[in-house]
Design a protein around this motif. Structure first.
Motif, PDB file in Angstrom:
ATOM      1  N   VAL A 356       0.856  -1.199  -0.036  1.00 47.23           N
ATOM      2  CA  VAL A 356      -0.016   0.135  -0.023  1.00 47.23           C
ATOM      3  C   VAL A 356       0.971   1.002   0.102  1.00 47.23           C
ATOM      4  CG1 VAL A 356      -1.743   1.169   1.299  1.00 47.23           C
ATOM      5  CG2 VAL A 356      -1.684  -1.290   1.366  1.00 47.23           C
ATOM      6  N   GLY A 357       0.780   2.133  -0.997  1.00 46.07           N
ATOM      7  CA  GLY A 357       1.188   3.461  -0.856  1.00 46.07           C
ATOM      8  C   GLY A 357       2.987   3.159  -1.556  1.00 46.07           C
ATOM      9  N   ALA A 358       3.223   2.174  -2.241  1.00 43.64           N
ATOM     10  CA  ALA A 358       4.718   1.698  -2.710  1.00 43.64           C
ATOM     11  C   ALA A 358       4.544   1.288  -4.027  1.00 43.64           C
ATOM     12  CB  ALA A 358       5.214   0.740  -1.743  1.00 43.64           C
ATOM     13  N   ALA A 359       5.534   1.213  -4.801  1.00 44.53           N
ATOM     14  CA  ALA A 359       5.732   0.900  -6.266  1.00 44.53           C
ATOM     15  C   ALA A 359       5.813  -0.594  -6.423  1.00 44.53           C
ATOM     16  CB  ALA A 359       6.837   1.790  -7.014  1.00 44.53           C
ATOM     17  N   THR A 360       5.231  -1.223  -7.139  1.00 43.16           N
ATOM     18  CA  THR A 360       5.478  -2.791  -7.352  1.00 43.16           C
ATOM     19  C   THR A 360       5.821  -3.101  -8.563  1.00 43.16           C
ATOM     20  OG1 THR A 360       3.045  -3.011  -7.790  1.00 43.16           O
ATOM     21  CG2 THR A 360       3.823  -3.308  -5.361  1.00 43.16           C
ATOM     22  N   ASP A 361       5.876  -2.074  -9.447  1.00 49.48           N
ATOM     23  CA  ASP A 361       5.730  -2.574 -11.001  1.00 49.48           C
ATOM     24  C   ASP A 361       7.134  -3.380 -11.338  1.00 49.48           C
ATOM     25  OD1 ASP A 361       3.500  -1.555 -11.425  1.00 49.48           O
ATOM     26  OD2 ASP A 361       4.065   0.097 -12.266  1.00 49.48           O
ATOM     27  N   HIS A 362       8.324  -3.016 -10.926  1.00 48.77           N
ATOM     28  CA  HIS A 362       9.671  -3.414 -11.215  1.00 48.77           C
ATOM     29  C   HIS A 362      10.236  -4.441 -10.148  1.00 48.77           C
ATOM     30  CE1 HIS A 362       9.029  -0.493 -14.233  1.00 48.77           C
ATOM     31  NE2 HIS A 362       9.172   0.534 -13.293  1.00 48.77           N
ATOM     32  N   ARG A 363       9.600  -5.253  -9.385  1.00 49.54           N
ATOM     33  CA  ARG A 363      10.122  -5.845  -8.271  1.00 49.54           C
ATOM     34  C   ARG A 363       9.233  -7.430  -8.573  1.00 49.54           C
ATOM     35  NH1 ARG A 363       9.473  -1.096  -6.589  1.00 49.54           N
ATOM     36  NH2 ARG A 363      11.380  -0.056  -5.520  1.00 49.54           N
ATOM     37  N   GLU A 364       9.987  -8.330  -9.323  1.00 45.49           N
ATOM     38  CA  GLU A 364       9.270  -9.550  -9.546  1.00 45.49           C
ATOM     39  C   GLU A 364       9.747 -10.326  -8.478  1.00 45.49           C
ATOM     40  OE1 GLU A 364       7.615 -10.485 -11.758  1.00 45.49           O
ATOM     41  OE2 GLU A 364       7.476  -8.478 -12.966  1.00 45.49           O
ATOM     42  N   PRO A 365       8.857 -11.064  -7.615  1.00 47.37           N
ATOM     43  CA  PRO A 365       9.015 -11.946  -6.648  1.00 47.37           C
ATOM     44  C   PRO A 365       9.812 -13.247  -7.178  1.00 47.37           C
ATOM     45  CG  PRO A 365       6.764 -12.252  -7.049  1.00 47.37           C
ATOM     46  CD  PRO A 365       7.256 -10.957  -8.062  1.00 47.37           C
ATOM     47  N   ALA A 366      10.758 -13.672  -6.258  1.00 44.35           N
ATOM     48  CA  ALA A 366      11.475 -14.863  -6.434  1.00 44.35           C
ATOM     49  C   ALA A 366      10.776 -16.381  -6.984  1.00 44.35           C
ATOM     50  CB  ALA A 366      12.468 -15.402  -5.684  1.00 44.35           C
ATOM     51  N   ILE A 381       3.251  10.827  -3.364  1.00 48.51           N
ATOM     52  CA  ILE A 381       4.630  10.905  -3.814  1.00 48.51           C
ATOM     53  C   ILE A 381       5.422   9.643  -3.866  1.00 48.51           C
ATOM     54  CG2 ILE A 381       5.665  12.260  -2.004  1.00 48.51           C
ATOM     55  CD1 ILE A 381       7.413  13.595  -3.749  1.00 48.51           C
ATOM     56  N   VAL A 382       5.244   9.064  -2.745  1.00 42.76           N
ATOM     57  CA  VAL A 382       6.211   7.732  -2.410  1.00 42.76           C
ATOM     58  C   VAL A 382       6.194   6.842  -3.639  1.00 42.76           C
ATOM     59  CG1 VAL A 382       6.668   5.924  -0.721  1.00 42.76           C
ATOM     60  CG2 VAL A 382       6.140   8.085   0.128  1.00 42.76           C
ATOM     61  N   PRO A 383       4.976   6.306  -4.272  1.00 43.26           N
ATOM     62  CA  PRO A 383       5.335   5.576  -5.051  1.00 43.26           C
ATOM     63  C   PRO A 383       5.906   5.991  -6.265  1.00 43.26           C
ATOM     64  CG  PRO A 383       3.083   5.301  -4.353  1.00 43.26           C
ATOM     65  CD  PRO A 383       3.763   6.333  -3.740  1.00 43.26           C
ATOM     66  N   LEU A 384       6.185   7.426  -6.480  1.00 41.02           N
ATOM     67  CA  LEU A 384       6.871   7.977  -7.439  1.00 41.02           C
ATOM     68  C   LEU A 384       8.586   7.997  -7.444  1.00 41.02           C
ATOM     69  CD1 LEU A 384       4.554  11.082  -8.045  1.00 41.02           C
ATOM     70  CD2 LEU A 384       4.566   9.186  -9.463  1.00 41.02           C
ATOM     71  N   LEU A 385       9.004   7.603  -6.381  1.00 43.04           N
ATOM     72  CA  LEU A 385      10.253   7.600  -6.300  1.00 43.04           C
ATOM     73  C   LEU A 385      11.249   6.819  -6.945  1.00 43.04           C
ATOM     74  CD1 LEU A 385      10.424   7.723  -1.988  1.00 43.04           C
ATOM     75  CD2 LEU A 385      10.750   9.596  -3.754  1.00 43.04           C
ATOM     76  N   ASP A 386      10.607   5.716  -7.610  1.00 38.52           N
ATOM     77  CA  ASP A 386      11.400   5.079  -8.610  1.00 38.52           C
ATOM     78  C   ASP A 386      11.357   5.629 -10.139  1.00 38.52           C
ATOM     79  OD1 ASP A 386       8.924   4.344  -9.354  1.00 38.52           O
ATOM     80  OD2 ASP A 386       9.076   2.175  -9.276  1.00 38.52           O
ATOM     81  N   GLY A 387      10.675   6.824 -10.159  1.00 38.54           N
ATOM     82  CA  GLY A 387      10.527   7.518 -11.542  1.00 38.54           C
ATOM     83  C   GLY A 387       9.576   7.312 -12.148  1.00 38.54           C
ATOM     84  N   ARG A 388       8.630   6.329 -11.745  1.00 38.77           N
ATOM     85  CA  ARG A 388       7.539   6.055 -12.481  1.00 38.77           C
ATOM     86  C   ARG A 388       6.174   6.920 -11.993  1.00 38.77           C
ATOM     87  NH1 ARG A 388       5.376   0.659 -14.744  1.00 38.77           N
ATOM     88  NH2 ARG A 388       4.142   2.516 -15.445  1.00 38.77           N
ATOM     89  N   ALA A 389       5.617   7.571 -12.686  1.00 37.32           N
ATOM     90  CA  ALA A 389       4.301   8.071 -12.330  1.00 37.32           C
ATOM     91  C   ALA A 389       3.106   6.842 -12.123  1.00 37.32           C
ATOM     92  CB  ALA A 389       3.747   8.950 -13.403  1.00 37.32           C
TER      93      ALA A 389
END
Length: 716
Positions: A356-366, A381-389
């Protein structure tokens, strides 16, 4: 007709965004031309042809190379063909300062997008923190950019600035990437500019699948008992909202929660719940701060991630058990890092991750069977910290659930608070709650055991350590209680030092016989115009313009006291600077200066910038401006100060301790201008006629920490 009316009227935000889209299309077209031209230049057929017909073949290749590298052509960094020679030529062009035409056009598009945001909120562009961050990203200063963003998060008064920053952060990072020299960062920046999928860290070009060197700071966990009130708030039944409310209950003091849940099928499963980072300084030496939040985004090994792993082991979760990971903000990112760890997933079966309130797009689980849900508010703003809107395409991957929505409150940090997300899951997006609860069915049962763990980062020093780790005392003021000494966590300063007539300087001091200006030799004294930009302090951010006169020992003035004092500790010094006029940017700072330090402060708006050998200060209300280059400078010892003020028949002595990297500039080109100035500061500057001369020397400190003690009355 409507289109003509819109074009003839003032520019609107949407019109600027449309222009930005058109310009980035042009930039992409130029980049395609660069790629085609580069491929022709290095084509094997042309190479063979040049060998057979050198007169025309080499001329053709030379023409192509000039088109790619000339300043009037596509730019020095326009060579995009793979291979050693092509990469070498492109890097050489960047080193010579020849930016790619395509990159410059893309930067223009990004700046149009930033202008569209600032058009509706021009006050955001005047904020010191916003200006510092924008300048650092545009000047390719990564470390300074991270410090600037961290200062904004730690400053409780920077909420409106962060609200404005959220929609433009990706653009600012892309500007930095396009103007940088890292080819991977360049590709990331192009993805940001054109709205494509990211594959790398937006600041240094670090691929998301290639973590940095691990951070091995020592971490620890301690099982603690929740208070009676907290124990009542911890849920006894498993569900999405129950787990999130648990995080909200224990998250304030840097703790995590591990629960054992008996599912509907009778199987005992485990739920790990981790809180995120709130703006401000962490307590209990917790690794939950913004610096580690940034690290969590781009490395699978961070102090917070290791602390959660220690809590799982301390709880005694059996190997092979089913685990669900539920987190908010930085906590969600740390849990995603655990889910990406192959060794961890061999020990435990991570069935669900809810972020919740975090970016998940580029984190693939093992484990590809792990079900991952991401819930983000587009204002956050926090989910934007990896540069993705927020709101980007989810990509249609299996075992993925993504909910992007627009919350009713756009202001940061309220839009990031877990409490706000819980409210939205109940009222704004209840269908998301039902969907996630359906997926969490194996964990929808009674809670049989709960343990709370306080996490500690023993390698994480307190903020401002060691200078700012001092005992404090609450002092009442008209603006409310203030902790003394006042601490300055992130400031810049410039001190313009003018030799002035000693008799004129004496006329500005109190009418007492024992306070006299310190003489530099002959009939000259020293007046100091100090310009401060305080970005993060315990009394909020503010600017400060002060005029002071160097004075001798109040009891036994002797020649060369100043030279001897520089060899003494600040608390043993006899000389000091008497503040004759002071203008500060906030009412709280004015109250503190008057009531704690007995300085004649008045409130007034000003802008101060000390960067890159340039000095600029503007105070339109005072009719005062300072601008110019500081000239060459050399490092000098840190100068702590004694400041004097006057209260009734007594003098107030204040100690200022500073830690930074000061430089002295002996040939400054800085000029002070007074344009119909009024107020005490402008009046005193006119008396000294400082606008008619340049300073004898300038002391600058681009970034420093400091603390000012409460003033002490001395019987003089």
């Amino acid at each position: 007709m409507a289109a003509q009316s819109r074009a003839s009227g003032p520019p609107t935000e949407e019109l600027l965004r449309e222009c930005a889209r058109d310009v980035v299309d042009v930039a992409e077209g130029i980049r395609e031309v660069c790629a085609r031209t580069s491929s022709v230049l290095f084509a094997p057929a042309l190479t063979v042809s040049a060998h057979h017909r050198p007169r025309t073949g080499y001329a053709a290749r030379w023409a192509l190379l000039r088109a790619l590298t000339d300043r009037q052509g596509l730019g020095g960094a326009a060579i995009v063909a793979p291979g050693g020679l092509g990469r070498l030529l492109g890097t050489a062009g960047e080193a010579l300062g020849r930016e790619s035409l395509a990159a410059l056009v893309a930067v223009a598009s990004l700046r149009l997008r930033v202008a569209a945001v600032l058009l509706g909120h021009p006050e955001f562009g005047q904020d010191p923190g916003m200006r510092r961050l924008t300048a650092a990203l545009g000047a390719d200063q990564d470390c300074e950019a991270v410090r600037a963003l961290r200062a904004l998060f730690k400053d409780p008064d920077a909420r409106r600035t962060l609200s404005a920053l959220a929609p433009v952060l990706a653009e600012l990072l892309a500007v930095r990437g396009l103007l940088g020299e890292d080819p991977v960062s360049d590709e990331t920046a192009w993805a940001l500019a054109a709205g494509r999928e990211l594959t790398a860290y937006p600041v240094r070009g670090l691929g998301t699948a290639r973590p940095r060197a691990p951070d091995r700071r020592e971490c620890a966990v301690e099982a603690v008992e929740p208070s009676v009130r907290e124990a009542e708030g911890i849920a006894a039944e498993g569900s999405l909202l129950a787990f999130l409310r648990n995080v909200d209950v224990v998250g304030v003091e840097g703790r995590v929660l591990v629960q054992e849940v008996r599912g509907p099928d009778g199987v005992l499963r485990y739920v790990v719940q981790a809180p995120g980072t709130a703006p401000g300084r962490p307590g209990h030496d917790s690794p939950r701060d913004f610096a580690d939040a940034w690290r969590d985004l781009f490395t699978a090994d961070s102090p917070y991630t290791r602390s959660i792993l220690l809590a799982i082991r301390d709880h005694g979760v059996p190997r092979g058990s089913d685990l669900a990971l539920v987190g908010h903000g930085e906590g969600a990112t740390a849990l995603l890092n655990l889910a990406r760890d192959e060794e961890f997933c061999r020990a435990y079966r991570v069935t669900h991750v809810v972020a919740v309130g975090a970016a998940t797009d580029h984190r693939e689980p093992a484990d590809p069977r792990t079900w991952v849900a991401g819930i983000t508010n587009r204002h956050d703003i926090v989910p934007l910290l990896d540069g993705r809107a927020a709101g980007g395409a989810p990509g249609g991957r299996p075992n993925r659930y993504r909910a992007d929505y627009t919350g009713p409150d756009p202001e940061f940090p309220r839009c990031h608070l877990l409490r706000a997300y819980i409210e939205h899951l109940e009222t704004v997006i209840p269908q998301v709650t039902r969907d996630v609860d359906q997926a969490l069915t194996p964990y929808r049962g009674p809670v049989e055991r709960t343990r709370v763990y306080r996490i500690e980062d023993r390698g994480h020093p307190p903020q401002g350590h060691p200078l700012l780790t001092v005992p404090t005392t609450a002092v009442p003021t008209s603006a409310g209680p203030v902790d003394a000494p006042v601490r300055y966590y992130d400031s810049s300063a410039a001190h313009l030092c003018y030799p002035v007539d000693a008799d004129v300087a004496r006329s500005l001091l109190p009418d007492v016989p024992w306070m006299v200006p310190a003489r530099l030799g002959g009939r000259r004294a020293l007046a100091v115009l100090s310009l401060y930009e305080h970005r993060c302090t315990t009394i909020g951010p503010y600017t400060e313009l002060g005029l002071s006169v160097l004075v001798d020992d109040l009891w036994r003035p002797r020649p060369y006291d100043l030279a001897r004092d520089l060899l003494r500790r600040v608390d043993l010094r006899r000389t000091g600077r008497f503040v004759v006029a002071l203008t500060v940017g906030t009412e709280e700072a004015r109250a503190v200066a008057r009531e704690l330090w007995a300085q004649p402060a008045v409130a007034g708006a000003a802008e101060v910038a000390v960067q890159g050998g340039e000095l600029r200060a503007e105070a339109p209300g005072l009719g005062l401006s300072v601008a110019g280059g500081t000239g060459p400078g050399v490092r000098c010892p840190e100068a702590d100060w004694v400041l004097y003020g006057r209260r009734g028949d007594s003098t107030v002595r204040t100690l200022v301790r500073v830690d930074g990297r000061p430089r002295v500039h002996t040939r400054p080109r800085v000029r002070l201008r007074l344009d119909g100035g009024h107020g005490p500061l402008a009046r005193h500057l006119q008396i000294l006629e400082l606008d008619a001369v340049r300073p004898g020397f300038v002391l600058t400190n681009v970034r420093f920490t400091a603390h000012r003690s409460a003033g002490v009355l001395v019987p003089r």
